[in-house]
Design a protein around this motif. Sequence first.
Motif, mmCIF file in Angstrom:
data_model
loop_
_atom_site.group_PDB
_atom_site.id
_atom_site.type_symbol
_atom_site.label_atom_id
_atom_site.label_comp_id
_atom_site.label_asym_id
_atom_site.label_seq_id
_atom_site.Cartn_x
_atom_site.Cartn_y
_atom_site.Cartn_z
ATOM 1 N N LEU A 159 0.858 -1.185 0.000
ATOM 2 C CA LEU A 159 0.000 0.000 0.000
ATOM 3 C C LEU A 159 0.896 1.238 0.000
ATOM 4 N N VAL A 160 0.638 2.143 -0.938
ATOM 5 C CA VAL A 160 1.408 3.381 -1.020
ATOM 6 C C VAL A 160 0.469 4.576 -1.144
ATOM 7 N N PHE A 161 0.912 5.670 -0.583
ATOM 8 C CA PHE A 161 0.225 6.943 -0.752
ATOM 9 C C PHE A 161 1.192 7.855 -1.487
ATOM 10 N N VAL A 162 0.665 8.632 -2.414
ATOM 11 C CA VAL A 162 1.510 9.538 -3.184
ATOM 12 C C VAL A 162 0.899 10.933 -3.138
ATOM 13 N N GLU A 163 1.704 11.884 -2.714
ATOM 14 C CA GLU A 163 1.316 13.283 -2.761
ATOM 15 C C GLU A 163 1.735 13.801 -4.127
ATOM 16 N N ILE A 164 0.830 14.435 -4.839
ATOM 17 C CA ILE A 164 1.121 14.898 -6.203
ATOM 18 C C ILE A 164 0.832 16.393 -6.312
ATOM 19 N N SER A 165 1.781 17.115 -6.898
ATOM 20 C CA SER A 165 1.599 18.534 -7.204
ATOM 21 C C SER A 165 1.517 18.693 -8.712
ATOM 22 N N ILE A 166 0.639 19.589 -9.148
ATOM 23 C CA ILE A 166 0.554 19.883 -10.584
ATOM 24 C C ILE A 166 0.883 21.355 -10.808
ATOM 25 N N THR A 167 1.347 21.671 -12.029
ATOM 26 C CA THR A 167 1.810 23.024 -12.325
ATOM 27 C C THR A 167 0.685 24.039 -12.306
ATOM 28 N N SER A 168 -0.292 23.839 -13.126
ATOM 29 C CA SER A 168 -1.361 24.814 -13.278
ATOM 30 C C SER A 168 -2.525 24.458 -12.371
ATOM 31 N N LYS A 169 -3.130 25.466 -11.787
ATOM 32 C CA LYS A 169 -4.275 25.249 -10.901
ATOM 33 C C LYS A 169 -5.580 25.642 -11.595
ATOM 34 N N SER A 170 -5.614 25.487 -12.905
ATOM 35 C CA SER A 170 -6.812 25.851 -13.651
ATOM 36 C C SER A 170 -7.821 24.709 -13.643
ATOM 37 N N GLU A 171 -9.056 25.043 -13.920
ATOM 38 C CA GLU A 171 -10.103 24.029 -13.981
ATOM 39 C C GLU A 171 -9.784 22.983 -15.054
ATOM 40 N N VAL A 229 -4.836 2.564 -8.681
ATOM 41 C CA VAL A 229 -5.261 3.666 -7.816
ATOM 42 C C VAL A 229 -6.627 3.343 -7.234
ATOM 43 N N GLN A 230 -6.672 3.234 -5.902
ATOM 44 C CA GLN A 230 -7.935 2.973 -5.217
ATOM 45 C C GLN A 230 -8.660 4.257 -4.864
ATOM 46 N N GLU A 231 -7.903 5.285 -4.543
ATOM 47 C CA GLU A 231 -8.492 6.565 -4.153
ATOM 48 C C GLU A 231 -7.617 7.692 -4.678
ATOM 49 N N CYS A 232 -8.266 8.800 -4.981
ATOM 50 C CA CYS A 232 -7.549 10.016 -5.348
ATOM 51 C C CYS A 232 -8.372 11.185 -4.828
ATOM 52 N N HIS A 233 -7.721 12.061 -4.074
ATOM 53 C CA HIS A 233 -8.414 13.182 -3.448
ATOM 54 C C HIS A 233 -7.718 14.485 -3.784
ATOM 55 N N LEU A 234 -8.479 15.482 -4.206
ATOM 56 C CA LEU A 234 -7.980 16.844 -4.355
ATOM 57 C C LEU A 234 -7.966 17.428 -2.944
ATOM 58 N N SER A 267 -6.213 20.326 0.150
ATOM 59 C CA SER A 267 -5.575 21.611 0.409
ATOM 60 C C SER A 267 -4.217 21.331 1.047
ATOM 61 N N GLY A 268 -3.338 22.305 0.998
ATOM 62 C CA GLY A 268 -2.035 22.125 1.632
ATOM 63 C C GLY A 268 -0.886 22.292 0.666
ATOM 64 N N ASP A 269 0.213 21.596 0.949
ATOM 65 C CA ASP A 269 1.452 21.749 0.185
ATOM 66 C C ASP A 269 1.436 21.019 -1.153
ATOM 67 N N PHE A 270 0.469 20.182 -1.389
ATOM 68 C CA PHE A 270 0.362 19.460 -2.659
ATOM 69 C C PHE A 270 -1.094 19.465 -3.082
ATOM 70 N N ASP A 271 -1.382 18.975 -4.282
ATOM 71 C CA ASP A 271 -2.731 19.087 -4.832
ATOM 72 C C ASP A 271 -3.577 17.826 -4.671
ATOM 73 N N TYR A 272 -2.962 16.670 -4.844
ATOM 74 C CA TYR A 272 -3.699 15.412 -4.789
ATOM 75 C C TYR A 272 -3.032 14.431 -3.842
ATOM 76 N N LEU A 273 -3.858 13.618 -3.207
ATOM 77 C CA LEU A 273 -3.374 12.494 -2.426
ATOM 78 C C LEU A 273 -3.942 11.238 -3.074
ATOM 79 N N VAL A 274 -3.046 10.342 -3.473
ATOM 80 C CA VAL A 274 -3.420 9.120 -4.182
ATOM 81 C C VAL A 274 -3.106 7.921 -3.297
ATOM 82 N N LYS A 275 -4.032 6.987 -3.250
ATOM 83 C CA LYS A 275 -3.829 5.715 -2.543
ATOM 84 C C LYS A 275 -3.808 4.626 -3.604
ATOM 85 N N ALA A 276 -2.745 3.820 -3.588
ATOM 86 C CA ALA A 276 -2.614 2.756 -4.585
ATOM 87 C C ALA A 276 -2.178 1.460 -3.912
ATOM 88 N N ARG A 277 -2.613 0.356 -4.475
ATOM 89 C CA ARG A 277 -2.199 -0.975 -4.006
ATOM 90 C C ARG A 277 -1.527 -1.687 -5.164
#
Length: 162
Positions: free
Chosen positions: A74-86, A102-107, A109-119
């Motif tokens: 089980l891994v969690f990955v914090e992901i940042s993307i360049t543009s914050k556009s829709e 990828v089991q879960e992906c959440h947009l 707030s904080g230092d990164f944009d997405y939190l991904v849960k993968a198995r």
Amino acid sequence: MRIKRSPTATLDKLDRHILDLLQRDGRMSMTDLADNVGLTVTPCIERVKRLEREGVITGYHARVAPGALDASLLVFVEISITSKSERSFEEFRREILCIPYVQECHLVSGDFDYLVKARIKEISQYRVLLGDILLRLPGVTQTKSLVVMEEIKETLYIPASK
């Protein structure tokens, strides 16, 4: 960006009791469920169908041991993307939905944009997931990985009582 709408149902004490019991045992017979909440079978079935129709109950699932399907890591990955556009968020969303690990992906707030849960099976497979898949998603500029060493608690249960 799509906003998920919450179900608008007003839940009474019986609805909450039904939800509590079904979360604990989604295979419970309607007869047993009715007995446990103090209803006869027909009104109990009607309540369950209403809860399904109103989007309060979103499905029934089998919990599978990850190791049985070669998905013990089980891994969690914090992901940042360049543009914050829709548009950027929508492109990322469209692509991440297609990744079976990828089991879960959440947009978030904080230092990164997405939190991904993968198995996945093992750390070598994670190298492929990160380098060949996640880092190639639209707009991804940075990732930070968290590899789970021990799972202490994992549940889908949400307390239904107020």
